[in-house]
Enzyme design. Structure first.
Site, PDB file in Angstrom:
ATOM      1  N   HIS A  51       9.132  48.303  -4.497  1.00  0.00           N
ATOM      2  CA  HIS A  51      10.286  48.815  -5.227  1.00  0.00           C
ATOM      3  C   HIS A  51      11.471  48.119  -5.215  1.00  0.00           C
ATOM      4  O   HIS A  51      12.256  47.737  -6.186  1.00  0.00           O
ATOM      5  CB  HIS A  51      10.661  50.207  -5.344  1.00  0.00           C
ATOM      6  CG  HIS A  51       9.644  51.234  -5.378  1.00  0.00           C
ATOM      7  ND1 HIS A  51       9.670  52.280  -6.631  1.00  0.00           N
ATOM      8  CD2 HIS A  51       8.259  51.368  -4.887  1.00  0.00           C
ATOM      9  CE1 HIS A  51       8.478  52.680  -6.606  1.00  0.00           C
ATOM     10  NE2 HIS A  51       7.621  52.392  -5.611  1.00  0.00           N
ATOM     11  N   GLN A  82       6.800  35.728   1.098  1.00  0.00           N
ATOM     12  CA  GLN A  82       5.625  35.389   0.070  1.00  0.00           C
ATOM     13  C   GLN A  82       5.778  34.542  -1.246  1.00  0.00           C
ATOM     14  O   GLN A  82       5.226  33.967  -1.546  1.00  0.00           O
ATOM     15  CB  GLN A  82       5.358  36.563  -0.304  1.00  0.00           C
ATOM     16  CG  GLN A  82       3.825  36.791  -1.221  1.00  0.00           C
ATOM     17  CD  GLN A  82       3.158  37.910  -1.319  1.00  0.00           C
ATOM     18  OE1 GLN A  82       2.757  38.484  -0.217  1.00  0.00           O
ATOM     19  NE2 GLN A  82       3.004  38.556  -2.344  1.00  0.00           N
ATOM     20  N   HIS A  96      -4.005  42.704  -2.303  1.00  0.00           N
ATOM     21  CA  HIS A  96      -4.499  44.153  -2.699  1.00  0.00           C
ATOM     22  C   HIS A  96      -4.039  44.257  -4.218  1.00  0.00           C
ATOM     23  O   HIS A  96      -4.564  45.382  -4.553  1.00  0.00           O
ATOM     24  CB  HIS A  96      -3.783  45.076  -1.882  1.00  0.00           C
ATOM     25  CG  HIS A  96      -2.173  45.119  -1.942  1.00  0.00           C
ATOM     26  ND1 HIS A  96      -1.485  43.833  -2.048  1.00  0.00           N
ATOM     27  CD2 HIS A  96      -1.234  45.994  -2.188  1.00  0.00           C
ATOM     28  CE1 HIS A  96      -0.135  44.244  -2.116  1.00  0.00           C
ATOM     29  NE2 HIS A  96      -0.223  45.499  -2.369  1.00  0.00           N
ATOM     30  N   TRP A 154       1.576  45.149  -8.045  1.00  0.00           N
ATOM     31  CA  TRP A 154       2.309  44.585  -9.028  1.00  0.00           C
ATOM     32  C   TRP A 154       3.024  43.542  -8.904  1.00  0.00           C
ATOM     33  O   TRP A 154       2.998  42.396  -9.532  1.00  0.00           O
ATOM     34  CB  TRP A 154       2.680  45.504 -10.177  1.00  0.00           C
ATOM     35  CG  TRP A 154       3.149  44.881 -11.493  1.00  0.00           C
ATOM     36  CD1 TRP A 154       4.443  45.069 -11.953  1.00  0.00           C
ATOM     37  CD2 TRP A 154       2.322  44.180 -12.536  1.00  0.00           C
ATOM     38  NE1 TRP A 154       4.392  44.311 -12.957  1.00  0.00           N
ATOM     39  CE2 TRP A 154       3.052  43.928 -13.343  1.00  0.00           C
ATOM     40  CE3 TRP A 154       0.856  44.251 -12.526  1.00  0.00           C
ATOM     41  CZ2 TRP A 154       2.694  43.279 -14.580  1.00  0.00           C
ATOM     42  CZ3 TRP A 154       0.482  43.706 -13.725  1.00  0.00           C
ATOM     43  CH2 TRP A 154       1.387  43.033 -14.578  1.00  0.00           C
ATOM     44  N   GLY A 167      -4.374  53.575  -6.228  1.00  0.00           N
ATOM     45  CA  GLY A 167      -3.088  53.365  -7.153  1.00  0.00           C
ATOM     46  C   GLY A 167      -3.210  52.516  -8.402  1.00  0.00           C
ATOM     47  O   GLY A 167      -4.457  52.181  -8.680  1.00  0.00           O
ATOM     48  N   GLN A 198      -3.206  49.450  -8.261  1.00  0.00           N
ATOM     49  CA  GLN A 198      -3.655  48.117  -7.648  1.00  0.00           C
ATOM     50  C   GLN A 198      -5.262  47.987  -8.441  1.00  0.00           C
ATOM     51  O   GLN A 198      -5.671  46.648  -8.862  1.00  0.00           O
ATOM     52  CB  GLN A 198      -4.067  48.098  -6.127  1.00  0.00           C
ATOM     53  CG  GLN A 198      -2.525  48.232  -5.419  1.00  0.00           C
ATOM     54  CD  GLN A 198      -3.015  48.935  -4.017  1.00  0.00           C
ATOM     55  OE1 GLN A 198      -4.127  48.858  -3.560  1.00  0.00           O
ATOM     56  NE2 GLN A 198      -2.003  49.113  -3.407  1.00  0.00           N
TER      57      GLN A 198
HETATM   58  N1  UDP Z   1       5.975  40.412   0.583  1.00  0.00           N
HETATM   59  C1  UDP Z   1       6.501  39.461   1.570  1.00  0.00           C
HETATM   60  N2  UDP Z   1       5.846  39.149   2.601  1.00  0.00           N
HETATM   61  C2  UDP Z   1       4.624  39.524   2.984  1.00  0.00           C
HETATM   62  C3  UDP Z   1       3.940  40.438   2.201  1.00  0.00           C
HETATM   63  C4  UDP Z   1       4.634  40.857   1.029  1.00  0.00           C
HETATM   64  O1  UDP Z   1       7.683  39.188   0.991  1.00  0.00           O
HETATM   65  O2  UDP Z   1       4.263  39.185   3.918  1.00  0.00           O
HETATM   66  C5  UDP Z   1       6.224  41.086  -0.684  1.00  0.00           C
HETATM   67  C6  UDP Z   1       5.794  40.418  -1.781  1.00  0.00           C
HETATM   68  O3  UDP Z   1       6.054  39.198  -2.163  1.00  0.00           O
HETATM   69  C7  UDP Z   1       6.066  41.523  -2.964  1.00  0.00           C
HETATM   70  C8  UDP Z   1       6.261  42.792  -1.894  1.00  0.00           C
HETATM   71  O4  UDP Z   1       6.439  42.414  -0.799  1.00  0.00           O
HETATM   72  O5  UDP Z   1       7.272  41.497  -3.607  1.00  0.00           O
HETATM   73  C9  UDP Z   1       5.102  43.637  -2.103  1.00  0.00           C
HETATM   74  O6  UDP Z   1       5.040  44.515  -3.182  1.00  0.00           O
HETATM   75  P1  UDP Z   1       3.625  44.637  -3.885  1.00  0.00           P
HETATM   76  O7  UDP Z   1       3.942  45.285  -5.189  1.00  0.00           O
HETATM   77  O8  UDP Z   1       2.800  43.436  -4.131  1.00  0.00           O
HETATM   78  O9  UDP Z   1       2.717  45.490  -3.025  1.00  0.00           O
HETATM   79  P2  UDP Z   1       3.145  47.081  -2.175  1.00  0.00           P
HETATM   80  O10 UDP Z   1       3.605  46.661  -0.886  1.00  0.00           O
HETATM   81  O11 UDP Z   1       4.134  47.672  -3.005  1.00  0.00           O
HETATM   82  O12 UDP Z   1       1.983  47.704  -2.071  1.00  0.00           O
END
Ligand code: UDP
Length: 486
Positions: free
Chosen positions: A30, A354, A369, A372, A392, A394
């Site tokens: 978020h 990332q 995974h 979004w 969810g 995903q």
């Molecule tokens: N992310 C990151 N480094 C990591 C893993 C994830 O910066 O090693 C960031 C990714 O770029 C994304 C967020 O964490 O912006 C994860 O959001 P996402 O909606 O993909 O998945 P959630 O963590 O909410 O399941």
């Protein structure tokens, strides 16, 4: 005296521009889109405050260059941070075990967080920067009530896909029948306007009887009961990606796509990471173009020990270099000695930058995974996907990535090492991989066009900023045909 919930000292107390206050649910998935939206708004000349809970604020500050209270110049405007207590951190003693209890967190946010947030909003006016608009995000429907009580216009930033927005909307309003659960043959597929036919395992799992997160499901759905209190509803998506879904849902519930809210691989920008990213960019620089498999399951998903082992050996056996994010809380699930055994060819990190990783020329594909944000990030970077969704939204995102956008392959759960290596081959080598790459590049270009000056995302954000200015200043602004202020 009680500690003040604002961290750090203010360096400016008067608002040179209309002030938008964005508040994010305390989760990485978020925070990232809300902060990116905050920066886009600031770049167009607003004063923007990004807010979330104090415990999250402290973690963001510890992992990034962020300093609360500082007025950071962003484009034509400014961005600042200010956090509020949810009552669990009043004595500075944040109990990490409570963070994992989503039901308790949602309740605490609604009862205590909402009161402290209202104080934060009032304080803005007292300190000379009255709030022109409050922007909340999912899981916190009470934000709209706080704004309403204070007579401030409000907005919602939906941080999942428009397809998922549409599914929840139709479920909440009972417009069609939904299957009760996996394996039940009551409803074979769900047909909704603007979406392909969805099987039970394409739906957000929160809508099924077997969903263990009942409070979360009811909080998500309760948003559809009060969403019309918001003056604007924004979604982190873009017209070119979800055209049909947008057209169909807009007839029922006005929603403005302002995405993709994605950093374009630039380091050194203001970030909201709650874990410190490890430096893997130098290692990536040493790899061949399109040679590395990047794998991550985001900030929340936890894979079982066997799944972790199969993924580990799948990566090892893929014959490719790999970069794998295994968060600190999952590290104990790795096969013993794995990180050391693969040193040189593979790198295991606790958290990666990332956006920069996906934009790197060395990345061949992304095992994800399908959160979004990760979905939009891979599309924006033009990287083929191996979809391994867990729960969810995903599941819906994976369906779209593989069957609608056709930018990769689906990995069956639970993952098995041979199958894993096959999927990597499928999206990186041969004719099918070339077709996938072509579609990836087309979507990458569409995403870049959307956020470029005068693109769909840029125009929609500009229109919102102008609306806020009109409300605050009563002045009407003129623009050229590309949406640029004259
Ligand atoms: N992310 C990151 N480094 C990591 C893993 C994830 O910066 O090693 C960031 C990714 O770029 C994304 C967020 O964490 O912006 C994860 O959001 P996402 O909606 O993909 O998945 P959630 O963590 O909410 O399941």
């Amino acid at each position: 005296m009680k500690p003040h919930t604002t961290m750090g000292k203010e360096t400016a107390t008067t608002a040179p521009h209309p002030h938008a206050l964005l508040v994010s649910f305390p989760g990485q998935g978020h925070i990232n889109p809300v902060l990116r939206f905050a920066k886009r708004l600031a770049s167009k000349g607003l004063l923007v405050t990004f807010s979330s809970t104090l415990d999250i604020g402290q973690r963001i500050c510890a992992s990034t260059e962020t300093t609360p209270g500082t007025l950071n110049p962003v484009g034509e405007g400014h961005l600042r941070f200010e956090f509020f207590s949810n009552g669990w951190d009043a004595d500075g003693d944040d109990d990490p075990s409570r963070r994992g209890d989503i039901d308790a967190l949602l309740a605490q946010l609604s009862t205590v967080g909402s009161v402290r947030f209202a104080e934060l909003v009032r304080r803005q006016a007292e300190e000379g920067r009255p709030v022109a608009c409050v922007i909340g995000n999912p899981f916190m429907p009470w934000v709209l009530d706080v704004a309403g009580e204070l007579n401030i216009p409000s907005a919602v930033l939906w941080v999942q896909s428009l397809a998922v927005f549409s599914i929840y909307y139709h479920y909440f309003h009972s417009t069609v029948d939904f299957p009760a659960d996996y394996g039940s043959d009551d409803v074979v597929s769900v047909d909704l306007p603007g979406l392909p036919a969805l099987a039970v395992d394409d739906l957000p799992s929160f809508l099924l009887e077997s969903n263990p997160y009942k409070t979360l499901a009811s909080v998500i759905l309760s948003q559809f009961a009060n969403i019309n209190k918001a003056t604007w509803v924004f979604a982190n998506s873009f017209e070119e990606l979800e055209h049909d879904a947008l057209e169909a849902i807009s007839k029922l519930s006005p929603v403005v796509p302002i995405g993709p809210l994605v950093e374009t691989g630039v380091s050194g920008v203001i970030k909201g990471d709650i874990w410190k990213a490890e430096d893997c960019m130098e290692w990536l620089d040493r790899q061949q173009p399109r040679s590395v498999v990047y794998a991550s399951v985001g900030s929340v998903v936890v894979l079982g020990r066997d799944e972790m082992a199969e993924m580990a050996y799948g990566l090892r056996d893929s014959g490719r270099a790999f970069l794998w994010v295994v968060r600190e809380d999952c590290r104990h699930q790795l096969p013993e000695g794995f990180a050391e055994d693969v040193k040189g060819r593979g790198m295991v990190v606790a958290w990666s930058p990332q956006d920069e990783v996906l934009a790197h020329r060395a990345i061949a594909c992304f095992v994800t995974h399908c959160g979004w944000n990760s979905t939009l990030e891979l599309l924006t970077a033009g990287v083929p996907v191996i979809a391994y969704p867990q729960w969810g939204d995903q599941l819906t995102d994976a369906k779209f990535l593989v069957d609608v956008y056709k930018v990769g392959a689906r990995l069956k759960a639970p993952v098995e090492r041979g199958e894993f290596a096959k999927r990597v081959g499928e999206v990186t080598e041969g004719e099918k991989a070339e077709e996938v790459r072509g579609r990836c590049l087309a979507l990458k270009e569409a995403a870049a066009r959307a956020v470029a000056e005068g693109g769909s995302s840029d125009r929609n954000i500009q229109a919102f900023v102008d609306d806020i200015r009109r409300r605050v200043c009563g002045s009407k602004l003129e623009h050229d045909q590309h949406g640029k202020r004259l």
